[in-house]
Design a protein around this motif. Structure first.
Motif, mmCIF file in Angstrom:
data_model
loop_
_atom_site.group_PDB
_atom_site.id
_atom_site.type_symbol
_atom_site.label_atom_id
_atom_site.label_comp_id
_atom_site.label_asym_id
_atom_site.label_seq_id
_atom_site.Cartn_x
_atom_site.Cartn_y
_atom_site.Cartn_z
ATOM 1 N N MET A 1 -13.832 1.710 5.115
ATOM 2 C CA MET A 1 -13.643 2.180 3.741
ATOM 3 C C MET A 1 -13.973 1.087 2.718
ATOM 4 O O MET A 1 -13.689 1.235 1.531
ATOM 5 C CB MET A 1 -12.201 2.660 3.541
ATOM 6 N N ARG B 1 -4.789 3.736 -2.240
ATOM 7 C CA ARG B 1 -4.720 3.206 -0.869
ATOM 8 C C ARG B 1 -6.097 2.978 -0.267
ATOM 9 O O ARG B 1 -6.259 2.176 0.647
ATOM 10 C CB ARG B 1 -3.957 4.183 0.021
ATOM 11 N N ARG B 2 -7.095 3.748 -0.742
ATOM 12 C CA ARG B 2 -8.444 3.596 -0.193
ATOM 13 C C ARG B 2 -8.969 2.186 -0.344
ATOM 14 O O ARG B 2 -9.835 1.749 0.395
ATOM 15 C CB ARG B 2 -9.395 4.521 -0.952
ATOM 16 N N PHE C 1 -6.193 7.092 16.239
ATOM 17 C CA PHE C 1 -6.010 8.525 16.459
ATOM 18 C C PHE C 1 -6.407 8.838 17.907
ATOM 19 O O PHE C 1 -7.584 8.723 18.258
ATOM 20 C CB PHE C 1 -6.856 9.333 15.477
ATOM 21 N N ARG D 1 -6.164 17.092 9.997
ATOM 22 C CA ARG D 1 -7.102 16.309 10.797
ATOM 23 C C ARG D 1 -6.401 15.449 11.853
ATOM 24 O O ARG D 1 -6.985 15.130 12.878
ATOM 25 C CB ARG D 1 -7.933 15.380 9.889
ATOM 26 N N ASN E 1 0.819 -1.219 0.000
ATOM 27 C CA ASN E 1 0.000 0.000 0.000
ATOM 28 C C ASN E 1 0.857 1.275 0.000
ATOM 29 O O ASN E 1 0.401 2.338 0.400
ATOM 30 C CB ASN E 1 -1.040 -0.009 1.119
ATOM 31 N N LYS F 1 -4.767 16.751 4.314
ATOM 32 C CA LYS F 1 -5.804 16.355 5.260
ATOM 33 C C LYS F 1 -5.189 15.654 6.469
ATOM 34 O O LYS F 1 -5.647 15.838 7.593
ATOM 35 C CB LYS F 1 -6.802 15.431 4.566
ATOM 36 N N VAL G 1 -12.528 11.330 3.615
ATOM 37 C CA VAL G 1 -11.922 10.849 2.369
ATOM 38 C C VAL G 1 -12.987 10.481 1.338
ATOM 39 O O VAL G 1 -12.934 10.907 0.194
ATOM 40 C CB VAL G 1 -11.004 9.639 2.642
ATOM 41 N N GLU H 1 -13.836 8.775 10.523
ATOM 42 C CA GLU H 1 -12.939 9.779 9.947
ATOM 43 C C GLU H 1 -12.740 9.620 8.436
ATOM 44 O O GLU H 1 -12.959 10.562 7.671
ATOM 45 C CB GLU H 1 -11.590 9.740 10.684
ATOM 46 N N ALA H 2 -12.313 8.451 8.011
ATOM 47 C CA ALA H 2 -12.023 8.274 6.581
ATOM 48 C C ALA H 2 -13.291 8.307 5.721
ATOM 49 O O ALA H 2 -13.310 8.990 4.693
ATOM 50 C CB ALA H 2 -11.229 6.987 6.354
ATOM 51 N N LEU I 1 3.373 2.561 1.549
ATOM 52 C CA LEU I 1 4.013 3.292 2.644
ATOM 53 C C LEU I 1 5.518 3.273 2.423
ATOM 54 O O LEU I 1 6.241 4.100 2.961
ATOM 55 C CB LEU I 1 3.640 2.685 3.999
ATOM 56 N N ALA J 1 -3.104 7.394 8.753
ATOM 57 C CA ALA J 1 -3.959 8.283 7.965
ATOM 58 C C ALA J 1 -3.748 8.055 6.473
ATOM 59 O O ALA J 1 -4.701 7.967 5.702
ATOM 60 C CB ALA J 1 -3.676 9.731 8.322
ATOM 61 N N HIS J 2 -2.487 7.912 6.073
ATOM 62 C CA HIS J 2 -2.207 7.643 4.660
ATOM 63 C C HIS J 2 -2.822 6.315 4.229
ATOM 64 O O HIS J 2 -3.374 6.204 3.138
ATOM 65 C CB HIS J 2 -0.698 7.618 4.413
ATOM 66 N N ALA J 3 -2.713 5.307 5.110
ATOM 67 C CA ALA J 3 -3.246 3.990 4.767
ATOM 68 C C ALA J 3 -4.759 4.045 4.563
ATOM 69 O O ALA J 3 -5.322 3.240 3.840
ATOM 70 C CB ALA J 3 -2.898 2.967 5.849
ATOM 71 N N LEU J 4 -5.420 5.017 5.198
ATOM 72 C CA LEU J 4 -6.866 5.158 5.016
ATOM 73 C C LEU J 4 -7.197 5.943 3.743
ATOM 74 O O LEU J 4 -8.352 6.163 3.429
ATOM 75 C CB LEU J 4 -7.485 5.875 6.217
ATOM 76 N N GLY J 5 -6.164 6.405 3.043
ATOM 77 C CA GLY J 5 -6.394 7.143 1.804
ATOM 78 C C GLY J 5 -6.464 8.648 1.990
ATOM 79 O O GLY J 5 -6.919 9.360 1.104
ATOM 80 N N MET J 6 -6.021 9.146 3.142
ATOM 81 C CA MET J 6 -6.037 10.600 3.351
ATOM 82 C C MET J 6 -4.882 11.246 2.596
ATOM 83 O O MET J 6 -3.774 10.711 2.562
ATOM 84 C CB MET J 6 -5.847 10.912 4.831
ATOM 85 N N SER J 7 -5.136 12.418 2.044
ATOM 86 C CA SER J 7 -4.073 13.170 1.384
ATOM 87 C C SER J 7 -3.139 13.748 2.451
ATOM 88 O O SER J 7 -3.464 13.764 3.633
ATOM 89 C CB SER J 7 -4.674 14.304 0.578
ATOM 90 N N SER J 8 -1.978 14.232 2.015
ATOM 91 C CA SER J 8 -1.017 14.784 2.976
ATOM 92 C C SER J 8 -1.600 15.992 3.707
ATOM 93 O O SER J 8 -1.419 16.149 4.914
ATOM 94 C CB SER J 8 0.266 15.199 2.258
ATOM 95 N N ALA K 1 -3.264 8.223 -3.009
ATOM 96 C CA ALA K 1 -4.258 8.154 -1.935
ATOM 97 C C ALA K 1 -5.478 7.378 -2.396
ATOM 98 O O ALA K 1 -6.038 6.577 -1.644
ATOM 99 C CB ALA K 1 -4.647 9.567 -1.492
#
Ligand SMILES: Nc1ncnc2c1ncn2[C@@H]1O[C@H](COP(=O)(O)OP(=O)(O)O)[C@@H](O)[C@H]1O
Ligand SMILES: [Mg+2]
Lengths: 278, 320
Positions: free
Chosen positions: A179, A102-103, A115, B212, A64, B208, A131, A126-127, A66, B199-206, A99
């Motif tokens: 998601m 990754r979703r 978080f 957030r 994914n 956001k 997102v 949140e997502a 990272l 956050a990135h793994a959830l698809g959030m942009s940098s 991004a």
């Protein structure tokens, strides 16, 4: 589906959901992945085993994005991860496109990474809200259902610090599921937990596997691998040493490295049983 | 009271450790305070009634509200906003942004606020009498093309603007941003890398992820030193005189002092106002720390933990 992806049929599906070919990755000249090939069919549960430092975490993180890969290709559901291929040239995808890729992939970390400034419910919402752009009401309804699914119906307003490790990991699983990913990656989801909390997390994962989720699970839980995995992949030193049905690999390993690893694992399990629970 | 039929130890009801020196210290402090109050009352050169009257004079109140309070709020809003942006730039992967941020911080931390305000107040108007917004090199282009319009959309008389509170706020804010950038950078770095990855793994942009996930957690580290900066800014508004802006607490009280030859009581008036303003700010800081400490166990969170947190706090305070 990309034309460049060879259609290696696994089982009955036309092409594998995850198709990784010759993936290489080095950190500062230290080659950690030395040409990993791996196909995972839709609905398949693959357990990744291997000694510490063999590159299991790195491989999951490459899937994914990272981590970026140095060579090879990874496709997920026909999408080439991280790049677009045009006229024989690879082009980096933009942050936005990465991004979006990754979703489709849920990830559960060893140290859950919830978080801390959000409640369990807010973590899960949140997502979908930020997102995917869902309405708060819709996201909340789904989040409550997911909390129920992981057995935490009564904890929507708890902050992570108020939850046990096992509860936090279950919230983290629910957060990833919110998601609606096609693929779930688990990186040693139970190895930071107290022994008596491992079972509740594995139970959620077992149910997820039964519901048909495609999963790649890095784990040291042999009984989980034996009972839940469709296939076990043994990695060592950045290469796949052997793979196959759990009963074949775990009960009848062919390679010396697999044998010695499994011997050590069994030793640990026996030790754990021999010592009275703390 | 002991129950002899049950030999198992019962509830603990222990005597506290004696602290005789605390009592000695208390007595010494009480004597010193009594001496001080006695001198306030017997020495009429203090003239507290006059000081209290000065505190309520209109020019003083005007200076307090406009120069001191408004100046602080304005400079801090600009300083925190710009500072967070400069701090984020400093951590960017883009080398141009990193360089700009470094030079900004280097310059504005090096230059004393008094010097900066003097330059903005007098030097700037000498160099550029007007400040124009329009097409770059618009005048030259218009001259070449023979246009009557010189492609300027907005024009400002610098000499007039240079001695306004707005200019003071800009000067103090620019300076503050350099310090806030360092504070914001430390705050952002204090947030665990796993948070960004999750956050990135959830698809959030940098962007956001920053807004957030990272910044709300960084605030826990950013708020306490920002409270410090705000309190320092309250006092630095007295530098507005360099522009010169005179609707400001210290100048106004001092002016009354020189006019009435009652220097000390007017200084007392200014001191009391500064004490009051800073006390209010400390309450605000306390609130913000609780707000951004949510979920971290530093302040009582929602629900049943609040009672526990209070008890723990009380136990801790009692032992100090
Ligand atoms: N960010 C990194 N920088 C440098 N080396 C790393 C980094 N991440 C992992 N490694 C190295 O890569 C090797 C494989 O690590 P990892 O993928 O975590 O193995 P595993 O999960 O199988 O224990 C280890 O030797 C580790 O030190
Ligand atoms: Mg690992």
């Amino acid at each position: 589906m990309s034309a460049t992806q060879p259609t290696t049929a696994t089982g009955t599906t036309a092409y594998p959901l995850v198709h990784a070919v010759n993936v290489t990755k080095a950190f500062h000249g230290n080659e950690v992945l030395k040409g990993i090939d791996m196909d995972v069919a839709k609905g398949e549960v693959v357990c990744l085993l291997g000694p510490s430092g063999s590159g299991k975490t790195t491989f999951l993180r490459c899937i994914n994005q990272l981590e970026s890969i140095d060579g090879g290709r990874i496709w997920v559901d026909g999408d080439l991860m991280g790049y677009a291929e045009k006229n024989g040239h690879l082009h980096h995808l933009s942050d936005k496109q990465v991004a979006a890729q990754r979703r489709e992939i849920g990830m559960v970390f060893q140290r859950w990474n919830l978080f801390p400034h959000m409640t369990a419910l807010e973590n899960i919402m949140e997502a979908p809200v930020q997102v995917a752009g869902q309405s708060k009401a819709k996201a909340k309804e789904r989040a409550l259902a997911l909390l129920d699914q992981v057995g935490l119906k009564d904890k929507p307003s708890a902050y992570p610090a108020q939850l046990s490790g096992g509860q936090q990991q279950r919230v983290a699983i629910a957060r990833a599921l919110a998601m609606d990913p096609k693929l779930m990656l688990f990186d040693e989801p139970t190895s930071a937990l107290d022994p008596e909390l491992v079972g509740e997390v594995l139970k959620v994962m077992r149910q997820l596997a039964q519901d048909g989720m495609t999963m790649i699970v890095v784990t040291h839980e042999m009984s989980f691998a034996r009972e839940v995995a469709d296939r076990v992949v043994f990695m060592d030193g950045g290469v796949v040493v052997e793979q196959g049905a759990p009963k074949d690999v775990i009960n009848n390993p062919q390679h010396e490295r697999t044998k010695s690893f499994l011997r050590r694992m069994r030793q640990e399990e026996d030790d754990a049983e021999a010592t009275p629970s703390a | 009271m002991t129950d002899t039929t049950d030999e198992r130890p019962g509830p603990i009801n222990a005597r506290p450790v004696p602290h005789p020196w605390r009592w000695v210290a208390l007595v010494v402090i009480a004597i010193l305070v009594a001496m001080m109050i006695s001198s306030f009352v017997t020495n009429d050169k203090w003239d507290f009634p006059f000081a209290l009257r000065v505190m309520n004079y209109n020019p003083v109140l005007d200076g307090l509200v406009k120069g001191t309070i408004l100046g602080t709020v304005g400079a801090m809003v600009l300083g925190v906003g710009l500072g967070i942006i400069v701090g984020i730039m400093r951590l960017s992967t883009n080398p141009v942004l990193r360089g700009v941020s470094f030079v900004y911080t280097w310059f504005f931390r090096a230059i004393p606020r008094y010097v900066l305000l003097t330059i903005l107040g007098t030097g700037l108007g000498y160099l550029y009498s007007t400040f124009d917004i329009g097409v770059p090199f618009g005048k030259q282009i218009a001259g070449l093309l023979g246009l009557s319009n010189d492609l300027t959309f907005f024009s400002l008389d610098v000499n007039q603007f240079s001695s306004t509170l707005a200019m003071g706020i800009i000067g103090l804010g620019l300076s503050e941003a350099a310090y806030m950038a360092e504070i914001a950078r430390a705050g952002i770095l204090s947030v665990d890398k796993g948070q960004t990855e999750a956050a990135h793994a959830l698809g959030m942009s940098s962007g956001k992820t920053m807004r957030r996930v990272v910044l709300p957690q960084a605030m826990r580290v950013i708020v306490p030193p920002t409270g410090n900066e705000t309190i320092a800014m309250v006092k630095d508004t007295s530098l507005l005189l360099a522009l010169p802006v005179t609707t400001e607490l210290f100048f106004q009280t001092q002016a009354i002092g020189t006019r009435t030859l009652q220097i000390m009581p007017t200084m007392v008036a200014a001191t009391l106002w500064y004490l009051i303003v800073c006390s209010v700010l400390m309450v605000g800081q306390n609130y913000l720390e609780k707000r951004f400490g949510r979920g971290f166990g530093t302040g009582p969170a929602r629900g049943d933990t609040s009672m526990l947190a209070k008890l723990r706090f009380r136990a801790g305070a009692g032992g100090a």
